[in-house]
Design a protein around this motif. Sequence first.
Motif, PDB file in Angstrom:
ATOM      1  N   MET A   1      27.667  42.672  56.323  1.00  0.00           N
ATOM      2  CA  MET A   1      27.715  42.142  54.978  1.00  0.00           C
ATOM      3  C   MET A   1      27.685  43.299  53.983  1.00  0.00           C
ATOM      4  SD  MET A   1      27.934  39.316  53.580  1.00  0.00           S
ATOM      5  CE  MET A   1      27.352  37.951  52.703  1.00  0.00           C
ATOM      6  N   ILE A   2      28.553  43.261  53.017  1.00  0.00           N
ATOM      7  CA  ILE A   2      28.609  44.324  52.014  1.00  0.00           C
ATOM      8  C   ILE A   2      27.501  44.119  50.975  1.00  0.00           C
ATOM      9  CG2 ILE A   2      30.240  43.151  50.481  1.00  0.00           C
ATOM     10  CD1 ILE A   2      31.555  45.962  50.166  1.00  0.00           C
ATOM     11  N   ASP A   3      26.934  45.195  50.540  1.00  0.00           N
ATOM     12  CA  ASP A   3      25.872  45.153  49.538  1.00  0.00           C
ATOM     13  C   ASP A   3      26.452  44.640  48.217  1.00  0.00           C
ATOM     14  OD1 ASP A   3      23.958  45.950  47.500  1.00  0.00           O
ATOM     15  OD2 ASP A   3      23.044  47.191  49.061  1.00  0.00           O
ATOM     16  N   ARG A   4      25.831  43.661  47.642  1.00  0.00           N
ATOM     17  CA  ARG A   4      26.327  43.050  46.402  1.00  0.00           C
ATOM     18  C   ARG A   4      26.267  43.997  45.210  1.00  0.00           C
ATOM     19  NH1 ARG A   4      26.433  37.088  46.311  1.00  0.00           N
ATOM     20  NH2 ARG A   4      26.013  36.408  48.433  1.00  0.00           N
ATOM     21  N   ARG A   5      25.518  45.081  45.340  1.00  0.00           N
ATOM     22  CA  ARG A   5      25.443  46.048  44.241  1.00  0.00           C
ATOM     23  C   ARG A   5      26.706  46.902  44.147  1.00  0.00           C
ATOM     24  NH1 ARG A   5      20.240  49.181  45.780  1.00  0.00           N
ATOM     25  NH2 ARG A   5      21.179  48.795  47.805  1.00  0.00           N
ATOM     26  N   ILE A   6      27.510  46.924  45.199  1.00  0.00           N
ATOM     27  CA  ILE A   6      28.760  47.702  45.169  1.00  0.00           C
ATOM     28  C   ILE A   6      29.779  46.931  44.345  1.00  0.00           C
ATOM     29  CG2 ILE A   6      30.650  48.670  46.511  1.00  0.00           C
ATOM     30  CD1 ILE A   6      28.672  49.008  48.830  1.00  0.00           C
ATOM     31  N   LYS A   7      30.232  47.552  43.287  1.00  0.00           N
ATOM     32  CA  LYS A   7      31.194  46.940  42.372  1.00  0.00           C
ATOM     33  C   LYS A   7      32.579  47.538  42.604  1.00  0.00           C
ATOM     34  CE  LYS A   7      27.827  44.767  40.373  1.00  0.00           C
ATOM     35  NZ  LYS A   7      27.418  43.578  41.057  1.00  0.00           N
ATOM     36  N   PHE A   8      33.578  46.863  42.054  1.00  0.00           N
ATOM     37  CA  PHE A   8      34.957  47.328  42.182  1.00  0.00           C
ATOM     38  C   PHE A   8      35.106  48.754  41.662  1.00  0.00           C
ATOM     39  CE2 PHE A   8      39.262  47.820  40.447  1.00  0.00           C
ATOM     40  CZ  PHE A   8      39.973  47.714  41.619  1.00  0.00           C
ATOM     41  N   ARG A   9      34.414  49.079  40.572  1.00  0.00           N
ATOM     42  CA  ARG A   9      34.539  50.431  39.998  1.00  0.00           C
ATOM     43  C   ARG A   9      34.062  51.502  40.968  1.00  0.00           C
ATOM     44  NH1 ARG A   9      29.592  52.272  37.824  1.00  0.00           N
ATOM     45  NH2 ARG A   9      28.023  50.630  37.814  1.00  0.00           N
ATOM     46  N   HIS A  10      33.046  51.195  41.782  1.00  0.00           N
ATOM     47  CA  HIS A  10      32.581  52.153  42.786  1.00  0.00           C
ATOM     48  C   HIS A  10      33.693  52.429  43.808  1.00  0.00           C
ATOM     49  CE1 HIS A  10      28.493  50.457  41.622  1.00  0.00           C
ATOM     50  NE2 HIS A  10      28.385  51.746  41.354  1.00  0.00           N
ATOM     51  N   ILE A  11      34.291  51.372  44.288  1.00  0.00           N
ATOM     52  CA  ILE A  11      35.351  51.500  45.293  1.00  0.00           C
ATOM     53  C   ILE A  11      36.564  52.199  44.700  1.00  0.00           C
ATOM     54  CG2 ILE A  11      36.931  50.209  46.779  1.00  0.00           C
ATOM     55  CD1 ILE A  11      34.636  48.079  46.984  1.00  0.00           C
ATOM     56  N   GLN A  12      36.951  51.788  43.499  1.00  0.00           N
ATOM     57  CA  GLN A  12      38.113  52.377  42.830  1.00  0.00           C
ATOM     58  C   GLN A  12      37.925  53.884  42.628  1.00  0.00           C
ATOM     59  OE1 GLN A  12      38.651  51.157  38.729  1.00  0.00           O
ATOM     60  NE2 GLN A  12      40.866  51.216  38.964  1.00  0.00           N
TER      61      GLN A  12
END
Length: 75
Positions: A1-12
């Motif tokens: 399960m991915i941590d919900r604190r990881i946002k699209f901006r982090h990945i981008q």
Amino acid sequence: MIDRRIKFRHIQCFVEIVRQKSMKRAAERLYLTQPAISKTLKELEDILGAAMLTRSRAGVALTRQGEVFLHFAEM
């Protein structure tokens, strides 16, 4: 399960840093400042509890954990 604190901006930001092999060029491509890119990467590393990249004057390189995360981030 991915941590919900990881946002699209982090990945981008992470993916763009890897593609550009430079935090400065990633910042330029994303129309952000270099400190903003650094902060976002640090947030991601803090959430994941591991360094994703090694930084040097020559640019950035993926750590083993970074390679694994990149595989999922590009999906």
